[in-house]
Write an enzyme that holds these catalytic residues in place. Structure first.
Site, mmCIF file in Angstrom:
data_model
loop_
_atom_site.group_PDB
_atom_site.id
_atom_site.type_symbol
_atom_site.label_atom_id
_atom_site.label_comp_id
_atom_site.label_asym_id
_atom_site.label_seq_id
_atom_site.Cartn_x
_atom_site.Cartn_y
_atom_site.Cartn_z
ATOM 1 N N TYR A 195 0.820 -1.220 0.000
ATOM 2 C CA TYR A 195 0.000 0.000 0.000
ATOM 3 C C TYR A 195 0.854 1.270 0.000
ATOM 4 O O TYR A 195 0.324 2.373 0.110
ATOM 5 C CB TYR A 195 -0.932 0.022 1.225
ATOM 6 C CG TYR A 195 -2.154 -0.860 1.121
ATOM 7 C CD1 TYR A 195 -2.089 -2.131 0.548
ATOM 8 C CD2 TYR A 195 -3.379 -0.444 1.619
ATOM 9 C CE1 TYR A 195 -3.195 -2.950 0.472
ATOM 10 C CE2 TYR A 195 -4.502 -1.255 1.544
ATOM 11 C CZ TYR A 195 -4.406 -2.510 0.980
ATOM 12 O OH TYR A 195 -5.521 -3.313 0.914
ATOM 13 N N LYS A 234 4.956 -14.571 0.445
ATOM 14 C CA LYS A 234 4.993 -15.132 -0.915
ATOM 15 C C LYS A 234 6.466 -15.129 -1.328
ATOM 16 O O LYS A 234 6.853 -14.559 -2.357
ATOM 17 C CB LYS A 234 4.105 -14.276 -1.844
ATOM 18 C CG LYS A 234 3.918 -14.837 -3.239
ATOM 19 C CD LYS A 234 3.183 -16.164 -3.288
ATOM 20 C CE LYS A 234 3.238 -16.740 -4.694
ATOM 21 N NZ LYS A 234 2.745 -18.127 -4.785
ATOM 22 N N ASP A 261 -0.916 -18.300 -0.994
ATOM 23 C CA ASP A 261 -1.898 -19.099 -1.751
ATOM 24 C C ASP A 261 -2.337 -20.307 -0.928
ATOM 25 O O ASP A 261 -3.524 -20.577 -0.778
ATOM 26 C CB ASP A 261 -1.365 -19.483 -3.143
ATOM 27 C CG ASP A 261 0.080 -19.968 -3.151
ATOM 28 O OD1 ASP A 261 0.727 -19.977 -2.085
ATOM 29 O OD2 ASP A 261 0.561 -20.347 -4.241
ATOM 30 N N ASP A 267 -5.180 -7.839 4.217
ATOM 31 C CA ASP A 267 -6.488 -7.360 3.760
ATOM 32 C C ASP A 267 -7.307 -8.521 3.189
ATOM 33 O O ASP A 267 -8.450 -8.751 3.587
ATOM 34 C CB ASP A 267 -6.289 -6.281 2.694
ATOM 35 C CG ASP A 267 -7.604 -5.829 2.083
ATOM 36 O OD1 ASP A 267 -8.562 -5.605 2.851
ATOM 37 O OD2 ASP A 267 -7.678 -5.717 0.850
ATOM 38 N N ASP A 290 -10.862 -10.861 4.948
ATOM 39 C CA ASP A 290 -12.201 -11.106 4.395
ATOM 40 C C ASP A 290 -12.501 -12.615 4.418
ATOM 41 O O ASP A 290 -13.631 -13.029 4.695
ATOM 42 C CB ASP A 290 -12.330 -10.579 2.944
ATOM 43 C CG ASP A 290 -12.891 -9.147 2.888
ATOM 44 O OD1 ASP A 290 -12.627 -8.361 3.816
ATOM 45 O OD2 ASP A 290 -13.595 -8.821 1.903
HETATM 46 C C1 IPM Z 1 -10.109 -2.768 4.586
HETATM 47 C C2 IPM Z 1 -10.427 -2.165 3.243
HETATM 48 C C3 IPM Z 1 -9.389 -1.126 2.850
HETATM 49 C C4 IPM Z 1 -8.030 -1.792 2.810
HETATM 50 C C5 IPM Z 1 -9.673 -0.449 1.515
HETATM 51 C C6 IPM Z 1 -11.044 0.125 1.495
HETATM 52 C C7 IPM Z 1 -8.633 0.554 1.141
HETATM 53 O O1 IPM Z 1 -10.551 -3.159 2.286
HETATM 54 O O2 IPM Z 1 -10.018 -2.019 5.564
HETATM 55 O O3 IPM Z 1 -10.000 -3.992 4.689
HETATM 56 O O4 IPM Z 1 -7.661 -2.400 1.809
HETATM 57 O O5 IPM Z 1 -7.320 -1.690 3.790
HETATM 58 MN MN MN Z 2 -10.501 -5.171 3.126
#
Ligand code: IPM
Ligand code: MN
Ligand code: NAD
Length: 351
Positions: free
Chosen positions: A136, A186, A219, A243, A247
């Protein structure tokens, strides 16, 4: 104690979940004799559409003396995501040196995992995500825009200090938990940054001899978070990998609507920020059905960071109780039909 919390509801379901949960936080604070003021900042995409900026020029200065920040979500279908996120969320993480992002994934009693054979209590891990650099980093550019020879460069940056900071935070967490740390990289493909990361792991682990270290490629780790999520304790990963993995962590433990996070400034020089892992969810915005639990738990993490452990516990317990109670309301993302407000009412009854 008295605290001032800079509160940025943001976009989409952000204002829905934040406005619904503030009275709950106020009630918990009052019960613990904590004097807490949530100062709202109406920054976000609506402001951008009207005034051309997500927040004022001196926005960060206005909130830098707050004790913590509570954020809903950022992102609007009418504004490009890189504009909104680079105009509000990402500058806060970076300028306030919130190097450590802590994201727990817990399969609560009463919540169904999409994974077969898992029950409440079976999965409980926490991801430590590097939060201000890595993939980032704001390093790169575009050249020859519009020509056939257009080129885009986006460089990742891994500093020794930043890598050490996230690793130490993760090792410390592992010491307090089950003593198991998984470092996710990775290194087979990214022979500079990720091999550097591995080298720093080898150095730092000397200081934590009681922690067992496992190293996985991202992966395979993505697969294993689905195949054997119960075996993870603390996970540490770079910004982008963290990130993506969080999820996965959110959904294997039930829903994005349950996943909280803390963006921590380790030195205390600037405030830390607490926010749900999820985004602004334009697909359900305005329907009053967003699950507020991720925000409630982000508030629990916020109180813990302030040292207000009883307030924090009260929120964690309220969430655990409601989710475990078959007769309590259940939001749509968990298979029920309760509204955001009904969920918060259920939590309020239990604090
Ligand atoms: C998160 C989000 C952010 C990230 C985005 C919106 C920039 O996906 O907080 O997980 O990638 O950090
Ligand atoms: Mn995210
Ligand atoms: P998202 O997290 O907003 O939504 C993904 C899915 O999860 C959607 O189906 C949504 O309805 C569901 N969901 C999310 N939160 C929920 C909740 N509380 N209750 C019930 N269901 C919920 O991810 P996206 O759709 O990829 O992103 C939408 C916007 O949010 C984009 O602009 C993106 O850049 C932004 N975003 C912001 C943040 C943040 O502010 N921290 C995080 C992720 C994405």
């Amino acid at each position: 104690m008295s605290y001032e919390i800079a509160t940025i509801p943001g976009d989409g379901i952000g204002p829905e979940v934040v406005e619904a949960t503030l009275p709950l936080f106020e009630r918990v604070a009052e019960a613990q004799n904590i004097d807490v003021e949530f100062t709202r900042y109406g920054w976000g995409s609506e402001r951008y559409l009207e005034e051309g900026a997500m927040m004022p020029d001196d926005g960060l200065e206005r909130i830098e003396d707050s004790d913590a920040i509570l954020l809903g979500a950022v992102g609007h279908p009418d504004v490009p995501d890189h504009v909104t996120l680079h105009g509000l969320l990402l500058p806060i993480r970076k300028q306030f040196n919130q190097q450590v992002c802590k994201r727990p994934s817990i399969l609560f009693e009463g919540v169904e995992s999409p994974l077969r054979g898992y029950e409440g209590g079976d999965v409980e891990f926490v991801v430590y995500r590097e939060n201000t650099e890595g993939e980032y980093a704001d390093v790169g550019g575009r050249e020859h825009v519009g020509f056939d020879h257009e080129v885009a460069v986006q460089s990742a940056v891994f500093t020794r200090q930043g890598t050490e900071a996230i690793l130490r935070a993760a090792f410390e967490a592992a010491q307090e938990r089950e003593g198991h740390l998984t470092s996710i990289t990775k290194s087979n493909a990214q022979a500079y940054s990720m091999v550097f990361w591995d080298d720093v792991v080898e150095e730092v682990r000397e200081d934590y001899p009681d922690v067992e270290v496992e190293s996985l490629l991202v992966d395979a780790a993505s697969m294993d978070l689905i195949r054997r999520p119960e075996e993870f304790d603390v996970i540490v990963a770079s910004n982008l990998f963290g990130d993506v993995l969080t999820d996965i962590g959110a959904i294997v433990t039930g829903s994005m609507g349950l996943a909280p996070s803390g963006n921590i400034n380790r030195s205390g020089t600037y405030p830390s920020m607490f926010e749900p892992v999820h985004g602004s969810a334009p697909d359900i915005t305005g329907q009053g059905v967003a699950n507020p639990t991720a925000t409630v738990l982000s508030g629990a993490m916020l109180f813990e960071e302030l040292g207000e452990n009883q307030a924090s516990e009260a929120l964690w317990n309220a969430v655990r109780d409601v989710l475990a109670d078959e007769s309590a309301p259940t939001p749509p993302d968990l298979g029920g039909s309760a509204s955001t407000e009904e969920m918060v009412e259920a939590f309020e009854e239990r604090v």
